[in-house]
Scaffold this motif. Structure first.
Motif, mmCIF file in Angstrom:
data_model
loop_
_atom_site.group_PDB
_atom_site.id
_atom_site.type_symbol
_atom_site.label_atom_id
_atom_site.label_comp_id
_atom_site.label_asym_id
_atom_site.label_seq_id
_atom_site.Cartn_x
_atom_site.Cartn_y
_atom_site.Cartn_z
ATOM 1 N N THR A 256 6.329 -9.436 9.886
ATOM 2 C CA THR A 256 7.078 -8.059 9.981
ATOM 3 C C THR A 256 8.272 -8.682 11.268
ATOM 4 O O THR A 256 7.976 -8.997 11.582
ATOM 5 N N TRP A 260 11.904 -4.413 13.314
ATOM 6 C CA TRP A 260 10.818 -3.361 12.574
ATOM 7 C C TRP A 260 10.442 -2.955 13.934
ATOM 8 O O TRP A 260 10.011 -2.022 14.055
ATOM 9 N N GLU A 339 0.126 1.010 14.493
ATOM 10 C CA GLU A 339 0.722 0.578 13.299
ATOM 11 C C GLU A 339 -0.401 -1.060 13.408
ATOM 12 O O GLU A 339 -0.747 -2.078 14.138
ATOM 13 N N PHE A 359 -2.004 3.386 10.048
ATOM 14 C CA PHE A 359 -0.456 2.987 9.492
ATOM 15 C C PHE A 359 -0.332 1.253 9.163
ATOM 16 O O PHE A 359 -0.517 0.031 9.873
ATOM 17 N N LEU A 360 -0.685 1.215 8.103
ATOM 18 C CA LEU A 360 -0.952 -0.065 7.400
ATOM 19 C C LEU A 360 -0.507 -0.557 6.682
ATOM 20 O O LEU A 360 0.543 -0.722 6.172
ATOM 21 N N ALA A 362 3.784 -3.421 7.229
ATOM 22 C CA ALA A 362 5.056 -3.864 8.081
ATOM 23 C C ALA A 362 5.859 -2.073 7.366
ATOM 24 O O ALA A 362 6.797 -2.261 8.008
ATOM 25 N N TYR A 363 5.575 -2.062 5.614
ATOM 26 C CA TYR A 363 6.546 -1.039 5.937
ATOM 27 C C TYR A 363 6.246 0.457 6.360
ATOM 28 O O TYR A 363 6.803 1.744 6.000
ATOM 29 N N THR A 364 5.186 0.346 6.317
ATOM 30 C CA THR A 364 4.866 1.979 7.015
ATOM 31 C C THR A 364 4.562 1.839 8.566
ATOM 32 O O THR A 364 4.403 1.865 9.254
ATOM 33 N N SER A 365 6.215 2.430 9.119
ATOM 34 C CA SER A 365 6.541 2.656 10.069
ATOM 35 C C SER A 365 6.408 3.750 10.717
ATOM 36 O O SER A 365 5.797 4.699 9.973
ATOM 37 N N GLU A 366 5.912 4.273 12.100
ATOM 38 C CA GLU A 366 5.065 5.594 12.238
ATOM 39 C C GLU A 366 5.851 6.661 11.967
ATOM 40 O O GLU A 366 5.845 7.582 11.560
ATOM 41 N N ILE B 403 -2.521 4.990 6.329
ATOM 42 C CA ILE B 403 -1.313 5.356 5.781
ATOM 43 C C ILE B 403 -0.610 4.168 4.763
ATOM 44 O O ILE B 403 -1.207 4.077 6.346
ATOM 45 N N MET B 435 15.562 0.721 8.462
ATOM 46 C CA MET B 435 15.309 -0.987 8.730
ATOM 47 C C MET B 435 14.696 -0.955 7.156
ATOM 48 O O MET B 435 14.169 -1.855 7.129
ATOM 49 N N ARG B 436 13.609 -0.166 7.055
ATOM 50 C CA ARG B 436 12.985 -0.339 5.382
ATOM 51 C C ARG B 436 13.142 0.161 3.995
ATOM 52 O O ARG B 436 12.596 -0.339 3.229
#
Lengths: 447, 447
Positions: A256, A260, A339, A359-360, A362-366, B403, B435-436
C-alpha cells in the motif's frame, strides 16, 4: 511550530520485545474511586428528585440554566430545521451514509436476528422468538467530540431492530448546539431528544423522571462519568459496552502507498492524545517509508499537535519476522480497528481471531468504515474484542426461548427431568414432570 | 406442622389493583454498599497476591485449607470417577439431558451464529465474521444450591460455540464435593475445575493467578458477593447477566388440570423464599381450584416450608378480565419463566413480548425446560427480559465486522466520508478517504 511524531520503533527480534510491547499497550480501564462516589450520589439524587435534580446538575456542569425540563427538550421541528439548514452536499452525504448503514444492518438482521424454531421427532417444538426492545436511550457526547456519525450508528440499528422509541440525550454546554448532530437525529429518526448529559442524563434514562421516559437499554460512548454511570445502572437497564480510547492496528505487507498508511495512522491519532495507532510490518524499509511519510504529512494536519502526542506517547511501528507473526501479535492486541493493508488480504484474514472491525485491502481506509461503508463504527476497544462485538441490531433485540412439549415428548422428558430433579433435591420440579406422565409414579424423596 | 401457602389474591377489577400489583412485584437489585466495599477489597487483593490471596479467602470463607492452589484443582480423573460412581439411571439421565441441550444449541448456532457477507453493486464486501471466545470461566454455586443441570447449561453452549477452554469454579464448603456437579462437569467436557468460590473465584478468573488461567468471559449465577464481583470486573472480562430470584408466571385459561398448575407454582417457589410464582387467569372458579390444589398438595412436599413462605410472601393469584389482559400484564412483568397453560397457546404467544422462556401448552411444565427439553435454563430475571436474553451460544461468540472496499466503491464512499469528516473537524479522516480517490482534491479546512 516544529512538531515530531515518533512512534516507538520495536522489533519482535529484540530480546526485550515482550516487555516493551506490554508497556506500550498498557491501558487501565480502572475507574477512579472519587468519580465512582460522585456518580453514585448523582444517580441516587436523580432517582429521588427526578427532573429537579437533572436541572440542577445541568446548570452546574453544563452552564445551562432552565426552569423546567421541557425547555431542555429538542422538538422535531428543531431537528428538521437543523437538517434543512445544512448545505445540499452535507445533507446528501448524511442521507447517503444513513442509507448504507441501514442497508448493512438490515442484512445483519436477516443473517442473525430472526426468530427460528423446529420440531423434534416427538413433535416437541423448540426455538427462539426474537423481539425488539420497546424503548432505548442513546447517549451522544457533546462539545468538542460531538459526532453526528455516532447518532446514525446508534439510532439506525435500533430502528432496524424495530425499537418503538429512541430517546437521545446530548449535552450542549452553555446551550451551544451542534447543527450536524441535530440533523443526524432527524435523518436517523430519533423519537425524542434532550440536551442533557453526564451521569445525570444516564440516570434520567435508567430510572425515568417526570419528563424523561425510562428506557430499557442505554448505548453510546461518553466520558469517565458516563462510563461509570452506565456500569452502575447495568441490571436496571441494559448497556452496550464501556468505551476506552480508540485504536487502529495496521497490518502491512508493504504493497500500500506509505502515505495512505501514514494518514490512516493519523486518522486514529487525531481523535485524542490517548488514542493508539500501531503498524505491524515484516518489511523494515517500508516502515522507514511510513515514518518518512509521517514526518512529511504531519505539518499539513490541523490537528497535528494531538496527532504528534498520540503517536509519540502511545504509537508503535513494529517490525515482525513475517506476516504470520504480525497476525499472531494482532490477536494478542485484539484491536478495535484492524486494517489488513495487503494485496492479498484474504490470505491473512483467516488468521485474525480478535478485532472489532477488519478492513481488507488498500482501498479500505478505516475512515470509510467510520462514516459510510455500512458496518457500525461503535466497536469494542482496549482488547475487549476478545469477548465483545460491534454495536448491532442484536443489541436492540432480545430473545425468548420457545418450548412446546408434545404429550409424547412429555413421556420421555418427564422421566429424565424427574431423575435429575430428585438428584438436586427439588421434588416439586420432579413431581411437576411426573404429573405429565401417563402413569404417574409414587413421589420419591431425594437421595 | 400446619403450614399455609396463601398467595395474594388480586383482581384487575379492583380499584387499587395497580398499587397492590406494584407492591407485590417490587424487587430491588441494589447492592449493599458494605458488600461492594468488601468485594472491591477482595478483587484488589487477588489481583495483587494471586494464588496466596485466593487460598486465604477459601480457608476463611469456605473453611477449606490448602497449602497450594494445585490442591484445589479437580483432576479429570476425579470428574470421571464421580460420573462412574453414579447409578446407571442417573448417568443416563445426565447424558440424555446433555444430548438434548447440545442439539438445541447447535440449532441455535446455525440459526443465528454463523458468519455472513455480501458484495454490493460496486463489488465492496460487507459482513461479519463470527468466532468463539478463546477461554471462559463458569461459576457454579456450591453448597445447598449446587445444581448439576447448571453445569450443563453453561458449559454446553460454550462448547457448541467452539470455546477452546472452559474453566469451572465451584466452592466446596468444608471440602464437601457434590458428585452430581462433578459428574456434570465430566459430561459437559469442562477443561479445568477449581474448588473455589465467591468474589475470590471471580477475581481469579478475571485477572488470572499463578495457577488459575485468566478467562475472557465469566458466566453463571452466584450470591450477592459473586454478583457484585461480576459487575465490578465487567470490562476487564465479559459477563453474562446479574441473576435475581427465580420467577414463574402462569397464564392459564382454565383447561389445564389445576394440580399441574399448582405443582408448577411450587416448583418455582421451592427454590428459595424470595422466588416468585404468579398465576394470571380470567376464570375465578379455576383460581379457587388452584388454591385448593395448593392446600391439598403442599403437605406432601419435602420443601413445604420454603414453598409456603415464598407463595405467601411473594406469590399472587390474579384474576383478569380476559386472556388478552393477562398477556398485557405478563408483558409488564417480563417474567423469567412464562407458562401459557392453555389449549390454544399459539393464540396467545404472539401477544407476549417480554419473557426469558415461553412454555406452551399443558404438557410443557417449566421443569422439563429446566432440565432437558434443550433450551437454556439460565434466563433473565427481575424484569430484565425486557432487554436481555437466555444464555446461549451467542454469549460465547463475538463478531468482527468485515469490510473490503473495492477501488470503484472507494470513489463513491470517499466523497461521502470526506464530507462528513470535514464536518466533524477530523481532517485526517477526510484526507485518508480522499487519498483513495482517483483525482485527489486539495485538502480543505473544516467549516
Amino acid at each position: 511550530m516544529n512538531m515530531l511524531a515518533t512512534p516507538a520503533r520495536l522489533s519482535t527480534a529484540d530480546d526485550d520485545f515482550d516487555a516493551q510491547f506490554k508497556a506500550r499497550l498498557h491501558w487501565s480501564a480502572d475507574t477512579d474511586a472519587a468519580i465512582e462516589q460522585r456518580v453514585a450520589d448523582i444517580l441516587a439524587d436523580v432517582q429521588q428528585r427526578g427532573d429537579a435534580a437533572v436541572l440542577d446538575y445541568t446548570a452546574r456542569f453544563d452552564g445551562l440554566g432552565a426552569a423546567a425540563m421541557a425547555e431542555l427538550e429538542l422538538t422535531q421541528a428543531e431537528l428538521k430545521a437543523a437538517f434543512d439548514g445544512l448545505s445540499a452536499v452535507q445533507r446528501d452525504a448524511l442521507q447517503a451514509a444513513a442509507r448504507r448503514v441501514r442497508s448493512y444492518h438490515e442484512a445483519q438482521k436477516k443473517a442473525s436476528g430472526e426468530s427460528w424454531s423446529y420440531r423434534d421427532e416427538d413433535g416437541t417444538l423448540l426455538g427462539q422468538k426474537v423481539t425488539p426492545l420497546d424503548r432505548v436511550g442513546i447517549y451522544v457526547p457533546g462539545g468538542k467530540a460531538a459526532y453526528p456519525s455516532s447518532v446514525l450508528m446508534n439510532a439506525i440499528p435500533a430502528h432496524v431492530a424495530g425499537v418503538g422509541e429512541i430517546i437521545m440525550v446530548v449535552p450542549t454546554p452553555k446551550g451551544e448546539k451542534n447543527a450536524l448532530v441535530l440533523a443526524a437525529a432527524y435523518v436517523a429518526g430519533v423519537t425524542r431528544a434532550f440536551t442533557i448529559g453526564g451521569a445525570q442524563a444516564v440516570a434520567a434514562l435508567a430510572y425515568g423522571t417526570q419528563t424523561v421516559p425510562k428506557v430499557d437499554k442505554i448505548t453510546g460512548p461518553g466520558n469517565a462519568y458516563v462510563a461509570s454511570a452506565k456500569k452502575r445502572v447495568f441490571g436496571t437497564v441494559g448497556i452496550d459496552m464501556i468505551a476506552g480510547p480508540s485504536e487502529i492496528l495496521v497490518l502491512a505487507d508493504g504493497t500500500t502507498p506509505a502515505d495512505w498508511v501514514a494518514m490512516d495512522l493519523f486518522s486514529q491519532a487525531e481523535h485524542d492524545e490517548l488514542a493508539q495507532s500501531i503498524l505491524l510490518c515484516p518489511d523494515a524499509a517500508y516502515i522507514d517509508q511510513v515514518q518518512a511519510a509521517i514526518n512529511r504529512l504531519l505539518p499539513q494536519m490541523p490537528r497535528a499537535e494531538i496527532i504528534a502526542k498520540s503517536l509519540t506517547g502511545r504509537g508503535a511501528l513494529i517490525h515482525t519476522r513475517s506476516m504470520e507473526e504480525a497476525c499472531a501479535i494482532s490477536n494478542r492486541i485484539a484491536p478495535e480497528h484492524l486494517e489488513v493493508s495487503s494485496n492479498a488480504p484474504h490470505r491473512w484474514e483467516p488468521l485474525l481471531k480478535h478485532a472489532g472491525a477488519i478492513f481488507l485491502g488498500a482501498y479500505t481506509s478505516e475512515s470509510l468504515g467510520d462514516y459510510c461503508a455500512g458496518p457500525n463504527h461503535v466497536l469494542p476497544t482496549s482488547g475487549t474484542a476478545r469477548f465483545s462485538s460491534p454495536l448491532g441490531v442484536y443489541d436492540f433485540q432480545k430473545r425468548s426461548s420457545l418450548i412446546e412439549v408434545s404429550e409424547q415428548g412429555a413421556q420421555v422428558l418427564g422421566k429424565i427431568a424427574a431423575e435429575l430433579a430428585y438428584g438436586e433435591g427439588l421434588q416439586a420440579h420432579a413431581r411437576a414432570a411426573e404429573m405429565r406422565l401417563q402413569t404417574v409414579p409414587e413421589m420419591r424423596m431425594s437421595p
